[in-house]
Write an enzyme that holds these catalytic residues in place. Structure first.
Site, PDB file in Angstrom:
ATOM      1  N   ILE A 199    -101.734  19.191 -72.289  1.00 37.17           N
ATOM      2  CA  ILE A 199    -100.557  19.712 -71.587  1.00 37.17           C
ATOM      3  C   ILE A 199     -99.810  18.550 -70.949  1.00 37.17           C
ATOM      4  CG2 ILE A 199     -99.732  21.233 -69.756  1.00 37.17           C
ATOM      5  CD1 ILE A 199    -102.273  22.854 -70.103  1.00 37.17           C
TER       6      ILE A 199
ATOM      7  N   ASP B 147     -60.369  31.657 -70.292  1.00 41.38           N
ATOM      8  CA  ASP B 147     -59.208  32.308 -69.695  1.00 41.38           C
ATOM      9  C   ASP B 147     -57.973  31.514 -70.099  1.00 41.38           C
ATOM     10  OD1 ASP B 147     -57.776  34.057 -67.934  1.00 41.38           O
ATOM     11  OD2 ASP B 147     -57.717  32.426 -66.483  1.00 41.38           O
TER      12      ASP B 147
ATOM     13  N   ASP C 269     -62.404  36.696 -63.125  1.00 41.91           N
ATOM     14  CA  ASP C 269     -63.296  35.992 -64.052  1.00 41.91           C
ATOM     15  C   ASP C 269     -64.740  35.936 -63.559  1.00 41.91           C
ATOM     16  OD1 ASP C 269     -61.200  35.289 -65.842  1.00 41.91           O
ATOM     17  OD2 ASP C 269     -60.599  33.700 -64.462  1.00 41.91           O
TER      18      ASP C 269
ATOM     19  N   ASP D 247     -60.790  30.976 -63.571  1.00 45.14           N
ATOM     20  CA  ASP D 247     -60.475  30.497 -62.225  1.00 45.14           C
ATOM     21  C   ASP D 247     -60.255  31.617 -61.222  1.00 45.14           C
ATOM     22  OD1 ASP D 247     -58.133  31.458 -63.248  1.00 45.14           O
ATOM     23  OD2 ASP D 247     -56.911  29.709 -62.791  1.00 45.14           O
TER      24      ASP D 247
END
Length: 906
Positions: free
Chosen positions: A288, A332, A638, A634
């Protein structure tokens, strides 16, 4: 209730309130008990301790805790007091848990930011008296007053409106203020952005005034619905987290299997049970890479620092790598792909398109600037003598006002026509204000000759053109004819198809007193001058960024609250849209079941006139289709989609606090192109993480194969438990971290995105790890055999292996210990590229060279210093033995170089 479908009187009756007196104190108290305060709910916070404990539920973390316990037990049973390894493991786990709690705390600020958007106070009518109260005390049925410059305190149905415009861009994505009209009644299915008779909480009154009756407060408002989406949406597990979780499970199961197999194999070989237990436990720890979480965290942190220098602030570390896996960027439009600023794009006279400084353009711009209420103000002493037609307004000037009018004034100023100077030369004598019903504005000015007055009207072409009886063609004025009307309408249609917002300009000169004339007579008999086409232009760098995304196999999608025509025009110009069949509206989404949307989501590139709920549906549909989604935005509208996406990217300059706090990354320059740099960085980090895993696991497999083979063939154990732990400590730290600073490959943005379900061991990496592990194990075992055959035990070459197993192999074990460690350090250089090490420069990664020198020095010191040699049960080596050790250790470079030449990676 659909308040926009009701008249204002019907809404008042439904809410049981009166427009002239408002609510009574008793009614307010009763309604507050029913509806609560006008505030947004906050998610119930878990205690700091419970959040801390929750960080330990990950499978990899549980395996690391077990590894720490095993390592501690191994030290105790072996009579050692060196607990460095378990301490390091527990420190890594605790650090990861603390970072996780800090990230959760930051995420909770989204709702706090939403609350801050609420107007702090409201003007309200109660018991017949007008007063100002905290907006949190508003209830449905309250009569509120709206004025320019104030925020809307709650959702409300308009009762009256005078030239009222509201900026709802943060809520709806509409790129310019929306004209409101109290008298309108609208169909039931009207989208939020088109409800002209409603105002919504968080909207900003940009012009005019009005009164309204409150219809919804708190969590029942449109902003409240967004808050509810943020509350209920669960965080998305990043591709990196998924891959590391899968890797952790594989390693954990492998570790347990190794323990069992080697333990029973040793017992069958009649080895001491306790010794076999210690060896198998040590190998399990070695299997590991307990330093992997810390190494990944460090790599991501380095990526964060590099991104900060490129104007991208990373709020959550895995976001850097997630961008490298992005297959879809949902962007956007307003303020992200465009400049969020209305700009004059075209000026047309009746003769056609005019250059910016033509005589016709200058007259159109002069008159449109005079017939506007935008203001140009100076912040410093006014500069004289600036008259260059190509010069923009001086830096000490600021243009303020309604976006459309500021665009006109700025365009005029760009040709040297400054509004403050025009206003002095042509003072305003009368104004007929713009009204959404009239769709035009008129001003009156004295003529410079002093003989008469100039009337200027600007507005929508369909309203203005019927009022024009003449037309200006160059220096001549002709009678308006059907031919001219057809030509003008054709020009208007062409501009409309390109999503330009058209303002027509007309004028006339009069000799009578304008103050004595009616509005209708002032605005009749006009001379048509021309029209101006305006738009919110694309960012100059956005088109190139979209092209790079296309080359990188990333689909760019536009999601906007704007009209389909406007969105399509911008998307086509940017290279996002190739045909009208790729456009879908919010209304069409409403009629589409989610399952069907998931099936057809890849068909669409533009989603227009959408609501916040639509944005979340779109993001989740892409995710259900197997895409890794990045969402940019922004506005408040959103925020839910930013949170639902695999990675949310908020704009730093124009973005609201809500968007920033819901996002994983903030673009400080509001530049869509910065996302491309972030994607490149993310892909580079993913490559570097794979390099580290490749290095760590091939090294660890080498340790396992060395001991497993020795036990299988009856040899003494080539390595002791304490030696295994030391090799892990040396090789799992600095070299693996140094691999994380390699810059992204030059062709990294020409490759396809990393598939979401793709394993860390894809593209043959698992096989290479196994083969290279066998190589390292074989070299260490060869060093062990050489040591015990030629240096530990003198005798004939025919001496049998069983006889060897009874010897005391100090030199062989020391040589194996040195080769195992040093060969891994040399092997780290092989990890840097799938191409030849000499092609990229063997010493170009200075940090890896430094890590090699430090770790090699530590390894040599452990063997050469008597005190340390006693702890690690090794003996000093002679020059010949060191030479053999060096030759075997450097062999991985030559072997892997040969493999790269014979079987190059794609």
């Amino acid at each position: 209730m659909n308040w926009h479908t009701l008249t204002s009187n019907e809404a008042l009756r439904e809410l049981d309130t009166a427009p002239d007196t408002g609510l009574s104190a008793a009614s307010v108290t009763a309604r507050e008990k029913t509806w609560g305060k006008n505030v947004l709910e906050a998610k119930k916070k878990r205690s700091l301790f419970s959040r801390f404990l929750a960080q330990f539920s990950d499978f990899m973390i549980l395996i690391l805790i077990i590894a720490a316990g095993i390592s501690f037990l191994a030290s105790v049973l072996n009579g050692q007091t060196d607990f460095t390894d378990p301490i390091i493991i527990l420190a890594i786990i605790s650090l990861n848990a603390i970072l996780g709690v800090l990230q959760e705390t930051k995420a909770e600020k989204s709702l706090e930011a939403l609350s801050k958007l609420s107007a702090p106070s409201a003007q309200v009518l109660r018991d017949g008296a007008r007063s100002v109260i905290p907006s949190r005390n508003l209830v449905p049925g309250d009569i509120i007053f709206l004025e320019a410059g104030h925020y809307v305190p709650a959702d409300a149905r308009l009762i009256s409106s005078i030239d009222l415009c509201v900026d709802e861009s943060s809520l709806t994505g509409e790129s310019h203020p929306v004209s409101k009209e109290a008298a309108a009644t609208l169909p039931e299915g009207t989208q939020t952005a088109d409800r002209r008779n409603m105002v919504y909480s968080s909207g900003l009154i940009s012009r005019g005034r009005g009164t309204a009756v409150v219809t919804a407060t708190g969590m029942n408002t449109e902003v409240g619905q967004i808050a509810r989406l943020i509350l209920t949406d669960e965080p998305v597990q990043t591709p990196l987290q998924k891959r590391l979780e899968g890797t952790g499970k594989i390693l954990g199961i492998s570790a347990l299997a190794i323990c069992v197999v080697i333990f029973f194999l040793g017992v069958l070989r009649q080895r001491p049970v306790f010794d076999m237990f210690m060896t198998s436990v040590s190998l399990a720890v070695a299997a590991i890479p307990e330093g992997l979480p810390a190494i990944v965290t460090i790599m991501l942190s380095l990526g964060v620092q590099r991104m900060a220098r490129k104007h991208a602030i990373i709020r959550k570390l895995p976001a850097v790598e997630t961008l490298g896996s992005a297959t879809v960027i949902c962007s956007d439009k307003t303020g992200t792909l465009t400049q969020n600023k209305m700009t004059v794009a075209e000026i047309l006279s009746p003769q056609g398109l005019e250059s910016a400084d033509s005589r016709a353009s200058r007259q159109i711009l002069t008159y449109s600037s005079l017939c506007s209420n935008a203001a140009m103000t100076s912040h410093a002493a006014r500069r004289r003598g600036i008259r260059s037609r190509s010069q923009t307004p001086p830096a000490d000037y600021e243009i303020t006002g309604e976006p459309t009018e500021t665009a006109l004034v700025e365009a005029a100023a760009g040709t040297g026509l400054y509004k403050n100077e025009l206003d002095k030369a042509w003072p305003r004598l009368r104004e007929i204000v713009f009204d959404s019903a009239r769709k035009r504005m008129t001003t009156v000015h004295p003529l410079p000759s002093g003989n008469g007055q100039l009337v200027i009207t600007k507005g929508a072409l369909d309203v203005l053109l019927p009022r024009c009886t003449r037309i200006r063609i160059g220096e001549k004025i002709a009678a308006m004819s059907e031919l001219y009307i057809t030509r003008i309408n054709r020009q208007n249609l062409s501009m409309a198809k390109r999503a330009l917002r058209v303002i027509a300009v007309a004028y006339k000169e009069i000799t009578e007193n304008a103050a004595a004339l009616t509005e209708d007579s002032l605005e009749s008999g006009l001379i048509y001058l021309g029209m101006i086409g305006m738009m919110d232009p694309p960012r100059p760098e956005a088109k190139e960024a979209v092209l790079v995304c296309n080359q990188a196999g990333i689909r760019t999608v536009m999601i906007t609250g704007d009209h389909a025509l406007t969105a399509s025009a911008i998307a086509s110009e940017l290279g996002i849209l190739s045909g009208p069949e790729e456009v879908i509206t919010g209304k069409e989404l409403d009629g589409m079941p989610f399952e069907k949307l998931c099936e057809s989501i890849r068909r669409y590139r533009v989603f227009a006139r959408v609501s916040p709920e639509h944005k979340v549906r779109i993001v989740k549909a892409f995710q259900n289709a197997g895409e890794v989604v990045a969402m940019t935005g922004d506005g408040v509208n959103d925020a839910p989609a930013l949170k639902a996406a695999d990675i949310g990217c908020a704009m730093g300059l124009s973005g609201t606090d809500v968007a920033k706090n819901a996002a994983d990354m903030i673009l400080m320059d509001d530049n869509f192109a910065t996302i491309v740099a972030a994607v490149r960085e993310g892909r580079g980090i993913y490559d570097n993480i794979r390099k580290s895993i490749h290095f760590l696991l091939s090294s660890n497999i080498g340790e396992i194969m060395c001991i497993f083979t020795a036990i299988l063939f009856g040899l003494p154990s080539p390595l002791l438990a304490v030696q295994l732990l030391w090799v892990n400590l040396v090789t799992d730290s600095l070299p693996a971290i140094a691999l994380g600073v390699d810059p992204p490959a030059k062709d990294i943005m020409e490759k396809k995105p990393i598939a979401p379900g793709r394993s860390m061991f894809s593209d043959g990496l698992g096989i290479r790890i196994a083969l290279e592990g066998m190589m390292i194990g074989a070299l260490a075992l060869l060093a062990f055999i050489i040591g015990i055959r030629f240096f530990d035990l003198p005798g004939p070459l025919s001496q049998s292996l069983p006889e060897l197993s009874s010897a005391s192999p100090e030199i062989g074990r020391t040589m194996a210990f040195a080769v195992l460690s040093l060969s891994q350090l040399f092997h780290a250089f092989n990890m840097r590229s799938a191409h030849s090490l000499f092609r990229i420069g063997p010493f170009s990664n200075k940090k890896l060279c430094l890590a090699f020198l430090i770790c090699a020095f530590l390894q040599i010191v452990v063997i050469s210093v008597p005190v340390l040699a006693e702890i690690f049960r090794v003996v000093p080596l002679s020059p010949v033995q060191w030479l053999i050790t060096f030759v075997l250790s450097v062999l991985p470079i030559g072997i892997v170089e040969l493999q790269k030449k014979l079987a190059p990676s794609s």
